[in-house]
Design a protein around this motif. Structure first.
Motif, short mmCIF file in Angstrom:
data_model
loop_
_atom_site.label_atom_id
_atom_site.label_comp_id
_atom_site.label_asym_id
_atom_site.label_seq_id
_atom_site.Cartn_x
_atom_site.Cartn_y
_atom_site.Cartn_z
N ARG A 158 49.71 -47.02 37.29
CA ARG A 158 48.24 -46.93 37.33
C ARG A 158 47.77 -46.57 38.74
O ARG A 158 47.16 -47.36 39.43
N ILE A 159 48.12 -45.37 39.15
CA ILE A 159 47.69 -44.85 40.44
C ILE A 159 46.74 -43.69 40.20
O ILE A 159 47.08 -42.71 39.53
N ALA A 160 45.53 -43.82 40.74
CA ALA A 160 44.51 -42.79 40.60
C ALA A 160 44.32 -42.07 41.92
O ALA A 160 44.70 -42.58 42.98
N LEU A 161 43.74 -40.89 41.83
CA LEU A 161 43.40 -40.12 43.02
C LEU A 161 41.89 -39.92 43.06
O LEU A 161 41.25 -39.74 42.01
N GLY A 162 41.33 -39.92 44.27
CA GLY A 162 39.91 -39.69 44.40
C GLY A 162 39.56 -39.09 45.74
O GLY A 162 40.37 -39.09 46.67
N GLY A 163 38.33 -38.59 45.83
CA GLY A 163 37.87 -38.03 47.09
C GLY A 163 36.49 -37.44 46.94
O GLY A 163 35.99 -37.23 45.82
N HIS A 172 39.11 -38.47 52.25
CA HIS A 172 37.74 -38.36 52.73
C HIS A 172 37.27 -36.91 52.79
O HIS A 172 38.05 -35.97 52.91
N GLY A 173 35.94 -36.75 52.73
CA GLY A 173 35.33 -35.45 52.90
C GLY A 173 35.05 -35.14 54.35
O GLY A 173 35.36 -35.91 55.25
N GLY A 174 34.44 -33.97 54.58
CA GLY A 174 34.15 -33.52 55.93
C GLY A 174 34.52 -32.08 56.16
O GLY A 174 34.69 -31.65 57.31
N GLY A 175 34.68 -31.31 55.09
CA GLY A 175 34.95 -29.89 55.24
C GLY A 175 36.32 -29.56 55.78
O GLY A 175 36.52 -28.46 56.32
N TRP A 176 37.27 -30.48 55.67
CA TRP A 176 38.63 -30.34 56.19
C TRP A 176 38.65 -30.25 57.73
O TRP A 176 39.71 -30.07 58.32
N VAL A 177 37.48 -30.37 58.35
CA VAL A 177 37.37 -30.25 59.81
C VAL A 177 36.96 -31.58 60.44
O VAL A 177 37.41 -31.92 61.53
N ARG A 189 56.71 -35.47 40.31
CA ARG A 189 57.30 -36.46 39.41
C ARG A 189 56.21 -37.39 38.85
O ARG A 189 55.70 -37.17 37.77
N ALA A 190 55.88 -38.43 39.60
CA ALA A 190 54.82 -39.34 39.15
C ALA A 190 53.49 -38.61 39.16
O ALA A 190 53.19 -37.83 40.06
N LYS A 191 52.70 -38.85 38.14
CA LYS A 191 51.40 -38.21 38.00
C LYS A 191 50.30 -39.25 38.11
O LYS A 191 50.45 -40.38 37.64
N PRO A 192 49.17 -38.90 38.70
CA PRO A 192 48.05 -39.83 38.71
C PRO A 192 47.51 -40.02 37.29
O PRO A 192 47.61 -39.12 36.45
N VAL A 193 46.92 -41.18 37.03
CA VAL A 193 46.42 -41.46 35.69
C VAL A 193 44.91 -41.22 35.59
O VAL A 193 44.34 -41.26 34.49
N PHE A 194 44.25 -40.94 36.74
CA PHE A 194 42.81 -40.74 36.72
C PHE A 194 42.41 -40.00 37.98
O PHE A 194 43.04 -40.12 39.03
N LEU A 195 41.34 -39.20 37.85
CA LEU A 195 40.77 -38.49 39.00
C LEU A 195 39.31 -38.89 39.15
O LEU A 195 38.53 -38.83 38.19
N LEU A 196 38.94 -39.29 40.37
CA LEU A 196 37.57 -39.68 40.70
C LEU A 196 37.06 -38.69 41.75
O LEU A 196 37.45 -38.75 42.91
N LEU A 197 36.17 -37.78 41.36
CA LEU A 197 35.76 -36.69 42.24
C LEU A 197 34.26 -36.73 42.48
O LEU A 197 33.47 -36.62 41.54
N PHE A 198 33.89 -36.85 43.74
CA PHE A 198 32.50 -36.73 44.14
C PHE A 198 32.26 -35.33 44.69
O PHE A 198 32.91 -34.92 45.66
#
Length: 355
Positions: free
Chosen positions: A186-191, A119-124, A208-217
């Protein structure tokens, strides 16, 4: 006297907000005023109406103390996130000691892809609740299971605590894919925003394992440069220049850390190992230019990337699922990209190795 946003229950304000969006177009134009055009872009009428109503209500994402900032973001999200999305089972779990929430769409068979979401929120600020409906939407509309990560927040836990939690949660997910009923291939990362930063950083430093997709807003990817979009949109469009400084002062108070690729991922020399990526930016966002610079660098280094600027929107649009239509449409477009990216990853894995 308390502001209207503080003296009226959130549910009542949310109803009034939906009512305002349902007014005839001429009445909405009376509320919003003249069209706003900056840098050759026109602010979408729905985005302009929402900002104007926020101004009239006194609702603001404050930067006085972390506690008040978190409360203000929570209230803001309650106004715009919309009714809780059904069709998904939700449960809490611990991912290597990191709090998390797991979303499983109804009747989704085992072996589905997984999206690990930050999730977003400025790390705060921000938490599992602030992005709950967004994660529900992503799960149901994408047909994937979603693991939302409740990483530690600053200033109680400054950089790189969030990075460590994000990485540990992703590693845990890859190691526990079977019990999560997901396909480990088939594990993706997003945020979104700060979460987009954590997704990109986690992908870059995965062992080791790498994500197969990045979803970035609208990701934050460079703490070292004030780009033109920050000057153009640093006031009046939800995320302000003041807020950006305030967040960074809490998350990474030492300027010596700002060049660290675990914070400014755009500065990493080699991004060629990152997976196919979808980057969504907003035209009226101080972070617009750095997100687009990140996408351009990915393309230059051979990473398949789709850059989609939503010229009439502002920062934070992914959480606005309950009012208007343009915000939801933008998230739905990202969902389509995620589905396509995961399908292509699956097809590539099914191709026999002839070497």
């Amino acid at each position: 006297m308390p502001k209207l946003a503080e003296s009226v229950p959130s549910g009542v304000l949310a109803g009034a907000l939906r009512l305002a969006f349902g007014l005839p177009a001429p009445l909405r134009r009376l509320i919003t005023g003249r069209p706003i055009t900056v840098d050759g872009q026109r602010l979408h009428p729905e985005a302009q109406l929402l900002l104007r109503l926020q101004q009239l209500s006194g609702e603001d994402w404050r930067t006085t103390t972390p506690a008040e900032n978190r409360l203000a973001l929570s209230r803001s999200n309650q106004l715009v996130c919309g009714p809780i999305i059904d069709g998904v089972a939700v449960r809490a779990l611990s991912a290597a000691g990191v709090g998390a929430r797991f979303y499983e769409p109804t009747n989704l068979p085992p072996g589905s892809p997984l999206l690990v979401f930050y999730h977003g929120g400025g790390w705060v600020s921000g938490d599992l609740d602030s992005h709950d409906n967004l994660c529900r939407f992503l799960a149901v509309e994408s047909g994937v299971r979603v693991l939302a990560v409740d990483y530690r927040l600053a200033p109680e836990h400054p950089f790189p605590a969030a990075v460590d939690d994000a990485r540990n949660a992703f590693t845990w997910a890859t190691e526990h894919a079977e019990e999560l009923n997901v396909d480990p291939r088939r594990i993706a990362l997003g945020g979104d925003s700060a979460g987009g930063n954590l997704a990109a950083v986690t992908a870059l430093h995965a062992d080791r394992a790498k994500p197969v997709f990045l979803l970035l807003f609208y990701p934050a990817v460079d703490a070292t440069v004030r780009r033109r979009s920050r000057e153009l949109f640093g006031q009046g469009f939800f995320l302000t220049d003041e807020k950006m400084d305030w967040f960074m002062d809490h998350y990474a108070p030492s300027r010596d850390t700002h060049t660290d690729p675990r914070l400014s991922v755009l500065l990493a020399e080699d991004l060629s190992g990152l997976p196919p990526t979808y980057v969504a930016t907003a035209g009226f966002d101080p972070l617009r230019d750095e997100g687009e610079a990140f996408a351009e660098k990915l393309a230059e280094q051979g990473v398949p990337v789709v850059l989609r600027r939503h010229p009439g929107l502002f920062h934070g649009f992914a959480n606005i699922l309950g009012v208007g239509g343009v915000f939801r449409e933008a998230v739905a477009e990202a969902v389509g990209s995620l589905r396509t990216g995961l399908a292509l990853a699956n097809a590539q894995q099914d191709v026999p190795d002839t070497a």
